[in-house]
Design a protein around this motif. Sequence first.
Motif, PDB file in Angstrom:
ATOM      1  N   SER A 149       0.817  -1.230   0.000  1.00 55.26           N
ATOM      2  CA  SER A 149       0.000   0.000   0.000  1.00 55.26           C
ATOM      3  C   SER A 149       0.840   1.264   0.000  1.00 55.26           C
ATOM      4  O   SER A 149       0.413   2.302  -0.514  1.00 55.26           O
ATOM      5  CB  SER A 149      -0.956   0.004   1.194  1.00 55.26           C
ATOM      6  OG  SER A 149      -0.242   0.126   2.417  1.00 55.26           O
ATOM      7  N   GLU A 150       2.043   1.189   0.543  1.00 56.27           N
ATOM      8  CA  GLU A 150       2.931   2.353   0.593  1.00 56.27           C
ATOM      9  C   GLU A 150       3.390   2.794  -0.791  1.00 56.27           C
ATOM     10  O   GLU A 150       3.895   3.900  -0.948  1.00 56.27           O
ATOM     11  CB  GLU A 150       4.153   2.031   1.453  1.00 56.27           C
ATOM     12  CG  GLU A 150       3.862   2.028   2.929  1.00 56.27           C
ATOM     13  CD  GLU A 150       3.365   3.391   3.404  1.00 56.27           C
ATOM     14  OE1 GLU A 150       4.070   4.399   3.205  1.00 56.27           O
ATOM     15  OE2 GLU A 150       2.268   3.438   3.965  1.00 56.27           O
ATOM     16  N   PHE A 151       3.224   1.939  -1.780  1.00 56.16           N
ATOM     17  CA  PHE A 151       3.757   2.217  -3.115  1.00 56.16           C
ATOM     18  C   PHE A 151       2.646   2.377  -4.155  1.00 56.16           C
ATOM     19  O   PHE A 151       2.891   2.315  -5.342  1.00 56.16           O
ATOM     20  CB  PHE A 151       4.730   1.092  -3.506  1.00 56.16           C
ATOM     21  CG  PHE A 151       5.714   0.814  -2.413  1.00 56.16           C
ATOM     22  CD1 PHE A 151       6.746   1.699  -2.152  1.00 56.16           C
ATOM     23  CD2 PHE A 151       5.570  -0.296  -1.599  1.00 56.16           C
ATOM     24  CE1 PHE A 151       7.635   1.469  -1.106  1.00 56.16           C
ATOM     25  CE2 PHE A 151       6.458  -0.540  -0.559  1.00 56.16           C
ATOM     26  CZ  PHE A 151       7.486   0.345  -0.309  1.00 56.16           C
ATOM     27  N   ILE A 156      -4.812   5.121   1.627  1.00 54.20           N
ATOM     28  CA  ILE A 156      -4.855   4.040   2.624  1.00 54.20           C
ATOM     29  C   ILE A 156      -6.283   3.847   3.142  1.00 54.20           C
ATOM     30  O   ILE A 156      -6.760   2.714   3.280  1.00 54.20           O
ATOM     31  CB  ILE A 156      -3.890   4.349   3.797  1.00 54.20           C
ATOM     32  CG1 ILE A 156      -2.445   4.440   3.315  1.00 54.20           C
ATOM     33  CG2 ILE A 156      -4.057   3.340   4.927  1.00 54.20           C
ATOM     34  CD1 ILE A 156      -1.853   3.178   2.761  1.00 54.20           C
ATOM     35  N   GLU A 183      -2.408  -3.266   8.524  1.00 55.09           N
ATOM     36  CA  GLU A 183      -1.554  -2.339   9.278  1.00 55.09           C
ATOM     37  C   GLU A 183      -0.170  -2.931   9.524  1.00 55.09           C
ATOM     38  O   GLU A 183       0.836  -2.234   9.414  1.00 55.09           O
ATOM     39  CB  GLU A 183      -2.206  -1.967  10.610  1.00 55.09           C
ATOM     40  CG  GLU A 183      -3.323  -0.964  10.490  1.00 55.09           C
ATOM     41  CD  GLU A 183      -2.873   0.361   9.897  1.00 55.09           C
ATOM     42  OE1 GLU A 183      -1.757   0.837  10.212  1.00 55.09           O
ATOM     43  OE2 GLU A 183      -3.631   0.930   9.095  1.00 55.09           O
ATOM     44  N   LYS A 186       1.784  -2.701   6.334  1.00 53.64           N
ATOM     45  CA  LYS A 186       2.131  -1.300   6.062  1.00 53.64           C
ATOM     46  C   LYS A 186       3.296  -0.852   6.948  1.00 53.64           C
ATOM     47  O   LYS A 186       4.249  -0.230   6.487  1.00 53.64           O
ATOM     48  CB  LYS A 186       0.904  -0.424   6.284  1.00 53.64           C
ATOM     49  CG  LYS A 186       1.097   1.039   5.925  1.00 53.64           C
ATOM     50  CD  LYS A 186      -0.219   1.767   5.842  1.00 53.64           C
ATOM     51  CE  LYS A 186      -0.776   2.163   7.164  1.00 53.64           C
ATOM     52  NZ  LYS A 186      -0.043   3.195   7.882  1.00 53.64           N
ATOM     53  N   GLU A 187       3.212  -1.199   8.222  1.00 49.47           N
ATOM     54  CA  GLU A 187       4.281  -0.839   9.165  1.00 49.47           C
ATOM     55  C   GLU A 187       5.615  -1.466   8.741  1.00 49.47           C
ATOM     56  O   GLU A 187       6.665  -0.820   8.828  1.00 49.47           O
ATOM     57  CB  GLU A 187       3.926  -1.308  10.580  1.00 49.47           C
ATOM     58  CG  GLU A 187       2.822  -0.502  11.231  1.00 49.47           C
ATOM     59  CD  GLU A 187       2.272  -1.179  12.488  1.00 49.47           C
ATOM     60  OE1 GLU A 187       2.905  -2.137  13.004  1.00 49.47           O
ATOM     61  OE2 GLU A 187       1.208  -0.747  12.948  1.00 49.47           O
ATOM     62  N   SER A 189       6.675  -2.228   5.728  1.00 43.75           N
ATOM     63  CA  SER A 189       7.243  -1.500   4.587  1.00 43.75           C
ATOM     64  C   SER A 189       7.814  -0.163   5.013  1.00 43.75           C
ATOM     65  O   SER A 189       8.880   0.253   4.538  1.00 43.75           O
ATOM     66  CB  SER A 189       6.194  -1.299   3.487  1.00 43.75           C
ATOM     67  OG  SER A 189       6.082  -2.454   2.717  1.00 43.75           O
ATOM     68  N   LEU A 190       7.123   0.531   5.894  1.00 42.85           N
ATOM     69  CA  LEU A 190       7.619   1.826   6.371  1.00 42.85           C
ATOM     70  C   LEU A 190       8.977   1.674   7.058  1.00 42.85           C
ATOM     71  O   LEU A 190       9.864   2.506   6.909  1.00 42.85           O
ATOM     72  CB  LEU A 190       6.621   2.470   7.342  1.00 42.85           C
ATOM     73  CG  LEU A 190       5.380   3.084   6.687  1.00 42.85           C
ATOM     74  CD1 LEU A 190       4.378   3.489   7.754  1.00 42.85           C
ATOM     75  CD2 LEU A 190       5.771   4.293   5.844  1.00 42.85           C
ATOM     76  N   LYS A 193      11.665   0.072   3.853  1.00 41.73           N
ATOM     77  CA  LYS A 193      11.959   0.640   2.537  1.00 41.73           C
ATOM     78  C   LYS A 193      13.188   1.530   2.619  1.00 41.73           C
ATOM     79  O   LYS A 193      13.442   2.170   3.630  1.00 41.73           O
ATOM     80  CB  LYS A 193      10.750   1.367   1.952  1.00 41.73           C
ATOM     81  CG  LYS A 193      10.404   2.695   2.562  1.00 41.73           C
ATOM     82  CD  LYS A 193       9.211   3.280   1.853  1.00 41.73           C
ATOM     83  CE  LYS A 193       8.827   4.602   2.455  1.00 41.73           C
ATOM     84  NZ  LYS A 193       7.687   5.204   1.779  1.00 41.73           N
TER      85      LYS A 193
END
Length: 194
Positions: A149-151, A156, A183, A186-187, A189-190, A193
Amino acid sequence: MKLDIILSGVGGQGILSISTIIGAAAVKKGLFLKQAEVHGMSQRGGEVQSHLRISDKPIYADLIPKGKANLIISVEPMESLRYLPFLRKDGWLITNTKPFVNISNYPPIEEILNDVKKVPQHIIIEADKIAKEMGSAQVMNIVMLGAASEFMTIEIEDLKDAIKKVFGSKGDKVVEMNLLAFEKGKEYSLEHKK
């Protein structure tokens, strides 16, 4: 706005659920959507892939050309390598670490992950492990969606609303578990990355 995503894995890993959620979020925003799916041998364990094209302008082809995918989301690591020719030079590859060994000559997982690491922008996530630690191996695919989702150029909150819609008929407990899985991905990837 244009977003081309290839989803890959094997049958039974939840590729089509990921695709449905992304599609529902895009349609809610009034975006154009085209999708093409291939189901390997139409059975659990066969190759599954989905081309998902989203844009604010009409889309005329449902297949993503080579070198044009913004994102590859692969719930099976060897399958991620199959679609690398489709990834843009600035695209992201998000792959799960757990192999689905359905052939006798499956390469060592270390070799596969070393090839994934050669992709400049990648996330390698232990989605199965995260899902099991949460108490539900079935949400592995939603962990993957959260990691990807970050990309995406999709909000979101729109993805979360789509999760609620897709899983709503299964009850609040299932919805909450999937939102938590999202979540967690998502966490991850944050944190990872580059």
